[in-house]
Design an enzyme around this catalytic site. Structure first.
Site, PDB file in Angstrom:
ATOM      1  N   SER A 135       0.810  -1.220   0.000  1.00  0.00           N
ATOM      2  CA  SER A 135       0.000   0.000   0.000  1.00  0.00           C
ATOM      3  C   SER A 135       0.840   1.265   0.000  1.00  0.00           C
ATOM      4  CB  SER A 135      -0.946   0.010   1.206  1.00  0.00           C
ATOM      5  OG  SER A 135      -0.217  -0.055   2.418  1.00  0.00           O
ATOM      6  N   SER A 142      14.765  -7.681   3.669  1.00  0.00           N
ATOM      7  CA  SER A 142      15.451  -7.643   4.949  1.00  0.00           C
ATOM      8  C   SER A 142      15.860  -6.201   5.226  1.00  0.00           C
ATOM      9  CB  SER A 142      16.646  -8.593   4.930  1.00  0.00           C
ATOM     10  OG  SER A 142      17.342  -8.581   6.156  1.00  0.00           O
ATOM     11  N   TYR A 183      13.689  -5.332  16.427  1.00  0.00           N
ATOM     12  CA  TYR A 183      13.579  -5.224  14.971  1.00  0.00           C
ATOM     13  C   TYR A 183      14.807  -5.849  14.302  1.00  0.00           C
ATOM     14  CZ  TYR A 183      13.177  -3.244  10.301  1.00  0.00           C
ATOM     15  OH  TYR A 183      13.097  -3.100   8.936  1.00  0.00           O
ATOM     16  N   LYS A 211      15.098  -9.173  11.697  1.00  0.00           N
ATOM     17  CA  LYS A 211      15.740  -9.179  10.385  1.00  0.00           C
ATOM     18  C   LYS A 211      16.917 -10.163  10.337  1.00  0.00           C
ATOM     19  CE  LYS A 211      12.996  -6.330   8.352  1.00  0.00           C
ATOM     20  NZ  LYS A 211      12.080  -6.830   7.298  1.00  0.00           N
TER      21      LYS A 211
END
Length: 271
Positions: free
Chosen positions: A14, A132, A146, A150
């Site tokens: 989006s 990634s 976070y 990853k």
């Protein structure tokens, strides 16, 4: 309905990198399906069919893959782009928050990949592109969860690629650095903030915002996604942008103490 053009499924399409990637894949000749948690509010994009998807939900992941195959007859490329950020010191964040990050960023990738693999193996070909980050390669103070998500995607992708390669399927990584998106606006702040980290947390938030403002245009990453999708001899990793390439090289060749000092300097860490 079977079509002759290759079909790409892009999650989180989006806005930002996902939207730019979907547009670039259309320009490269793909039939593109983009997803969002609620497509009702998504601005139309020429050549892209939007479908609802919550990557944190098992049934939603399975359903969207089945719908794409039913409608277009094939999925040649899956771009796992959907993800969320997190901020604050690791000690300040609850396990509820951390589980949510992993449910989207890691298990979302696993759900979507598991859903497309039987189809790709049966067709004898396909490509999974996992978005990634350079934070999958380096530390991220005040973004530990976070970065951990990853790092997990990196390990999963590289391992899975070896498993499915004999079936004509490749799993590759695209690693951007800071990118001019609304990423920082969607970052979840810690639900248990502590005074001990307050000053440095604000500095870390400012560093993130400044990095995004000065970052690469999403179109830079989009072109790398197309390269990863179309490369006849795909690599395991594709860095996106000059900064990402420099960080990746520095991680490999710099002495650990030098690299550690640079991490603290860039993140404006005290001491």
């Amino acid at each position: 309905m079977a079509i002759d053009r290759p079909v790409a499924l892009v999650t989180g399409a989006s806005t930002g990198i996902g939207r730019a990637g979907a547009r670039a894949l259309v320009d490269a000749g793909y039939e593109v399906v983009g997803t969002s948690r609620c497509v009702a509010g998504v601005a139309p994009l020429d050549g892209v069919t939007f479908m609802d998807l919550d990557v944190a939900d098992d049934e939603s992941a399975t359903d969207v893959v089945e719908r794409v195959i039913d409608r277009f007859g094939r999925i040649d490329v899956l771009v796992n782009n959907a993800g969320i950020g997190s901020a604050g010191a690791a000690e300040e964040r609850s396990l509820v928050q951390d589980r949510h990050v992993f449910n989207v960023n890691v298990f979302g990738v696993l759900r979507m990949t598991r859903a497309v693999l039987p189809h790709m193996r049966a067709r004898g070909g396909g490509r999974v592109i996992n978005i990634s980050s350079v934070l999958g390669l380096i530390p991220a103070p005040y973004g530990a969860v976070y970065a951990a998500s990853k790092h997990a995607v990196e390990g999963y992708s590289e391992s899975l690629d070896h498993e499915v390669r004999e079936h004509g399927v490749r799993v590759v990584l695209v690693e951007p650095a800071y990118t001019k998106t609304g990423f920082d606006a969607g970052v979840t702040e810690p639900d248990g903030p502590l005074p001990a980290y307050a000053v440095q947390r604000r500095i870390a938030d400012d560093v993130l915002s400044a990095g995004i403002r000065a970052g690469d245009d999403p179109g830079v990453v989009a072109q790398v996604i197309v390269k990863a999708a179309t490369d006849p001899k795909p690599k395991t990793r594709y860095t996106a942008g000059t900064t990402a390439a420099q960080i990746s090289s520095l991680r490999r060749i710099a002495p650990s103490r030098f690299f550690d000092r640079q991490i603290r300097k860039v993140n404006k860490l005290a001491g």
